[in-house]
Motif scaffolding. Sequence first.
Motif, PDB file in Angstrom:
ATOM      1  N   MET A  18       3.852  21.574   3.702  1.00 25.43           N
ATOM      2  CA  MET A  18       3.263  20.698   4.522  1.00 25.43           C
ATOM      3  C   MET A  18       4.036  20.676   5.894  1.00 25.43           C
ATOM      4  O   MET A  18       3.504  20.535   7.054  1.00 25.43           O
ATOM      5  N   HIS A  19       5.371  21.001   5.683  1.00 22.61           N
ATOM      6  CA  HIS A  19       6.489  20.939   6.855  1.00 22.61           C
ATOM      7  C   HIS A  19       6.881  22.195   7.458  1.00 22.61           C
ATOM      8  O   HIS A  19       7.534  22.375   8.450  1.00 22.61           O
ATOM      9  N   GLY A  20       6.400  23.351   6.888  1.00 21.92           N
ATOM     10  CA  GLY A  20       6.914  24.596   7.552  1.00 21.92           C
ATOM     11  C   GLY A  20       8.422  24.810   7.413  1.00 21.92           C
ATOM     12  O   GLY A  20       9.133  24.607   6.358  1.00 21.92           O
ATOM     13  N   VAL A  21       8.763  25.267   8.577  1.00 23.39           N
ATOM     14  CA  VAL A  21      10.245  25.612   8.768  1.00 23.39           C
ATOM     15  C   VAL A  21      11.093  24.638   9.097  1.00 23.39           C
ATOM     16  O   VAL A  21      12.238  24.398   9.091  1.00 23.39           O
ATOM     17  N   VAL A  22      10.470  23.215   8.860  1.00 26.26           N
ATOM     18  CA  VAL A  22      11.206  21.785   9.360  1.00 26.26           C
ATOM     19  C   VAL A  22      12.149  21.768   7.925  1.00 26.26           C
ATOM     20  O   VAL A  22      11.677  21.749   6.791  1.00 26.26           O
ATOM     21  N   PRO A  23      13.532  21.690   8.033  1.00 22.77           N
ATOM     22  CA  PRO A  23      14.321  21.435   6.908  1.00 22.77           C
ATOM     23  C   PRO A  23      13.891  19.998   6.073  1.00 22.77           C
ATOM     24  O   PRO A  23      13.401  19.257   6.746  1.00 22.77           O
ATOM     25  N   LYS A  24      14.150  20.277   4.988  1.00 20.35           N
ATOM     26  CA  LYS A  24      13.751  18.994   4.105  1.00 20.35           C
ATOM     27  C   LYS A  24      14.546  17.806   4.385  1.00 20.35           C
ATOM     28  O   LYS A  24      14.182  16.548   4.391  1.00 20.35           O
ATOM     29  N   VAL A  25      15.656  18.049   4.690  1.00 19.53           N
ATOM     30  CA  VAL A  25      16.546  16.713   5.184  1.00 19.53           C
ATOM     31  C   VAL A  25      16.135  16.096   6.447  1.00 19.53           C
ATOM     32  O   VAL A  25      16.173  14.979   6.585  1.00 19.53           O
ATOM     33  N   MET A  26      15.100  16.421   7.215  1.00 20.55           N
ATOM     34  CA  MET A  26      14.507  15.934   8.252  1.00 20.55           C
ATOM     35  C   MET A  26      13.108  15.342   7.827  1.00 20.55           C
ATOM     36  O   MET A  26      13.038  14.198   7.995  1.00 20.55           O
ATOM     37  N   TRP A  27      12.314  16.065   7.259  1.00 24.57           N
ATOM     38  CA  TRP A  27      10.798  15.505   6.872  1.00 24.57           C
ATOM     39  C   TRP A  27      11.070  14.727   5.725  1.00 24.57           C
ATOM     40  O   TRP A  27      10.173  13.546   5.558  1.00 24.57           O
ATOM     41  N   GLN A  28      12.020  14.695   5.064  1.00 23.45           N
ATOM     42  CA  GLN A  28      12.239  13.774   3.811  1.00 23.45           C
ATOM     43  C   GLN A  28      12.285  12.151   4.240  1.00 23.45           C
ATOM     44  O   GLN A  28      11.942  11.307   3.772  1.00 23.45           O
ATOM     45  N   LYS A  29      12.705  12.270   5.644  1.00 25.69           N
ATOM     46  CA  LYS A  29      12.917  10.811   6.111  1.00 25.69           C
ATOM     47  C   LYS A  29      11.506  10.073   6.307  1.00 25.69           C
ATOM     48  O   LYS A  29      11.497   8.961   6.250  1.00 25.69           O
ATOM     49  N   VAL A  30      10.747  10.983   6.884  1.00 19.41           N
ATOM     50  CA  VAL A  30       9.423  10.354   7.222  1.00 19.41           C
ATOM     51  C   VAL A  30       8.359  10.569   6.256  1.00 19.41           C
ATOM     52  O   VAL A  30       7.498   9.559   5.951  1.00 19.41           O
TER      53      VAL A  30
END
Length: 280
Positions: A18-30
């Motif tokens: 769902m978040h593509g190339v965005v690292p998990k450390v970033m999308w995990q926050k939202v």
Amino acid sequence: MKVHTVIAGYFKLDGGAMHGVVPKVMWQKVNPADETNMCPWAMRCLLIEHEGRLILVDNGMGTKQDEKFFSHFHPHGEDTIDTSLAKLGYSAADITDVFLTHLHFDHCGGSIKREGDKLVTAFPNAKYWSNKAHWDWALTPNPREKASFLKENIVPIEESGQLHFIEIQDGAEWLPGIRIHYVDGHTEKMMLLEINYNGNTLLYCADLFPSAAHVSLPWVMAYDMRPLDTLKEKAKMLDLAVANNWTFVFEHDPKIECASLEKDDKGRIRVKETFDLSTL
């Protein structure tokens, strides 16, 4: 005109996809993932009361699939299309038009239901709206997208005689106060609705901006067929939204229904405020 959000349920998809190339450390926050890396998502449809018509925009994944299918997507919550319509005083038989942004299972699966051994339309008195380019794309899918296009969601619509095609003309008015934008990054000729409502302009974002976090340009889903086209399409819509003070309505954000946008001091477009559609 009256516009309502209608929840068809919640489900889970892989956070990385769902978040593509965005690292998990970033999308995990939202949108925090569970132990299997799955994140919750809404299936937030629209119900539009307009000029004697009752228009349902998308309808979730439905209930007709088998247990194995649902085990991959973990549907949860108490909301369904039927219960959400009932809260507004309507039933499936009242729907005059079903507008399908595209034919991925989580957007059109509720179009068809099982009656014994038969597959029948869930909205018996409605016209179902798609466009010919996307319809043909869905019926002959590429191997990468094939799992999202289920024949049992699509073919029975045509067999029912209820299928209608919208002429492809980007930005053209479909009904008074309702325009259609066509985008090709996520899938061929996905349709976004621009709705003039109570002095506001709504953009029902479908899967171009599935959540508020996806307002950020690099947040492009791995599900998208043409991610570089998605980038261009996002940039175009964001510029239009800021220039014209549009409100985004998010189909999949598990918490946020709507957002206004603004440019920050670096010229990047970001979410300004979030709110429910009922406040407009």
